[in-house]
Scaffold this motif. Structure first.
Motif, short mmCIF file in Angstrom:
data_model
loop_
_atom_site.label_atom_id
_atom_site.label_comp_id
_atom_site.label_asym_id
_atom_site.label_seq_id
_atom_site.Cartn_x
_atom_site.Cartn_y
_atom_site.Cartn_z
N SER A 192 0.76 -1.11 0.01
CA SER A 192 0.06 0.01 -0.09
C SER A 192 0.80 1.22 -0.10
CB SER A 192 -1.07 -0.06 1.35
OG SER A 192 -0.43 0.33 2.45
N VAL A 193 2.19 1.17 0.08
CA VAL A 193 3.05 2.52 0.15
C VAL A 193 2.56 3.20 -1.25
CG1 VAL A 193 5.18 3.08 -0.16
CG2 VAL A 193 4.80 1.28 1.36
N ALA A 194 2.38 4.55 -0.81
CA ALA A 194 2.00 5.44 -2.03
C ALA A 194 3.08 6.16 -2.30
CB ALA A 194 0.85 6.42 -1.20
N MET A 195 3.46 6.23 -3.72
CA MET A 195 4.56 6.87 -4.19
C MET A 195 4.26 7.77 -5.58
SD MET A 195 8.01 4.57 -3.23
CE MET A 195 9.19 5.36 -3.64
N SER A 196 5.15 8.80 -5.78
CA SER A 196 4.94 9.10 -7.24
C SER A 196 6.14 8.75 -8.16
CB SER A 196 5.13 10.82 -7.22
OG SER A 196 6.42 11.00 -6.75
N CYS A 197 5.94 8.96 -9.24
CA CYS A 197 6.89 8.31 -10.18
C CYS A 197 8.40 8.94 -9.79
CB CYS A 197 6.55 8.76 -11.65
SG CYS A 197 5.27 7.52 -12.51
N GLU A 198 8.27 10.28 -9.47
CA GLU A 198 9.53 10.78 -9.03
C GLU A 198 10.11 10.23 -7.83
OE1 GLU A 198 8.19 15.39 -10.72
OE2 GLU A 198 7.66 14.73 -8.76
N GLN A 199 9.50 9.99 -6.99
CA GLN A 199 9.99 9.45 -5.74
C GLN A 199 10.34 7.88 -6.10
OE1 GLN A 199 6.36 9.87 -3.39
NE2 GLN A 199 7.32 11.56 -2.31
N LEU A 200 9.61 7.39 -6.70
CA LEU A 200 10.04 5.77 -7.26
C LEU A 200 11.20 5.81 -7.97
CD1 LEU A 200 9.42 2.86 -6.73
CD2 LEU A 200 7.63 2.94 -8.80
N ALA A 201 11.37 6.53 -8.95
CA ALA A 201 12.68 6.61 -9.79
C ALA A 201 13.67 6.80 -8.90
CB ALA A 201 12.55 7.80 -10.82
N ARG A 202 13.69 7.73 -8.08
CA ARG A 202 14.87 8.11 -6.84
C ARG A 202 15.08 6.67 -6.22
NH1 ARG A 202 12.06 13.11 -5.90
NH2 ARG A 202 13.25 14.91 -6.88
N ALA A 203 14.19 6.04 -5.82
CA ALA A 203 14.22 5.06 -4.66
C ALA A 203 14.74 3.88 -5.56
CB ALA A 203 12.98 4.55 -4.41
#
Length: 307
Positions: free
Chosen positions: A194-205
């Motif tokens: 259920s972790v909610a992220m944006s594309c920008e956050q996920l790309a960094r991750a």
């Protein structure tokens, strides 16, 4: 140049009419607007390029399995592979078929049964809330963003409709392959999804998987180089379930999809790519997300099979 490539892709995706079908077996996901599309690329020097709905939060779902796999390898090393295998399944993400043939040991950590086994392995007798906190802190750390959190409505929706995943877990437990209580394991598993992220956050991750386990933008060593390469290999072979071969054929990069419509893709040495479009293809992977990644690879030559 990268920004122009992403702008062009987002523009092309905006006029697509065949957008796939949103996941409706998790009721909370059924309400997501399928017209949305986002894409972001993070490069090792810390730059992030984005287009479309790249700042919109979405449920990362099975993309989270990459992060718990990383936690598991950090904690257990090669011992983790006593709990779960490393072979493609060739079956849907929630299939029970192979479990029966293989004495309740999941084929790989990127299908549901395998991810449930990884959660059990990293619990180590601890309470679910402690493990949830560890997972969330890890995701915040690799994305360098403390604002990331759980979508508790999605987690509750999954828990209320847990029968298939509970069946997988009980089946594994019947073979002695799970140590903890099924509902405690599933509580953690549904929260990680259920972790909610944006594309920008996920790309960094995903940046630590671009550079052999080190996030060069922050200087943090997340995992050993050999383990980073192995995670990428598993993403290539198993990251799209029974669509993994087709994704490798069309895109040519390690990737992990989620039924929330996101895909995290790694171009080793080049960049971490996150796409999101809620409509799924028949095997449960983002329809437009996959198409966008094909276009990106064509325009950049980032395929691992490129000469």
């Amino acid at each position: 140049m990268m920004q122009q490539i992403l702008d062009d892709i987002a523009e092309q995706m905006a006029i697509e009419t065949k957008r796939g079908k949103v996941a409706d077996y998790i009721p909370q996901l059924a309400h997501v607007d399928p017209s949305q599309f986002g894409i972001a690329v993070a490069t090792p020097d810390g730059q992030v390029y984005a287009a479309g709905d790249a700042s919109t939060l979405f449920s990362i779902q099975s993309i989270s399995k990459v992060f718990t796999l990383t936690i598991g390898l950090n904690k257990l090393g090669s011992e983790l592979w006593t709990h779960v295998g490393r072979e493609p399944s060739g079956d849907p993400f929630n299939s029970i078929t192979i479990l029966e043939y293989e004495a309740g040991r999941p084929r790989n950590p990127l299908i549901n049964a395998g991810a449930i086994a990884v959660v059990d392995a990293i619990m180590m007798g601890r309470q679910p809330k402690t493990v949830m906190t560890e997972i969330l802190q890890f995701v915040r750390s690799v994305s360098d963003d403390d604002s990331i959190g759980f979508d508790h409505k999605v987690a509750a929706s999954e828990m209320q409709h847990r029968d298939r995943n509970a069946a997988l877990a009980h089946f594994m437990k019947s073979f002695g392959n799970l140590e903890h209580e099924v509902d405690e394991i599933l509580d953690i598993y549904f929260h990680q999804c259920s972790v909610a992220m944006s594309c920008e956050q996920l790309a960094r991750a995903g940046l630590f998987l671009v550079s052999n386990g080190i996030n060069q933008a922050t200087g943090v060593k997340v995992i050993k180089p050999q383990q980073s390469r192995r995670i990428n290999s598993l993403m290539m072979m198993c990251g799209h379930y029974d669509g993994s071969g087709e994704f490798a054929y069309q895109v040519g990069l390690p990737g992990k999809s989620g039924v929330g419509g996101g895909i995290l893709t790694i171009a080793p040495g080049k960049g971490s790519i996150a796409v999101w479009s809620p409509g799924l293809n028949p095997v449960g992977n983002s329809k437009l997300g996959t198409k966008a990644l094909q276009l990106l690879v064509e325009k950049t030559g980032w395929s691992v099979f490129a000469n």
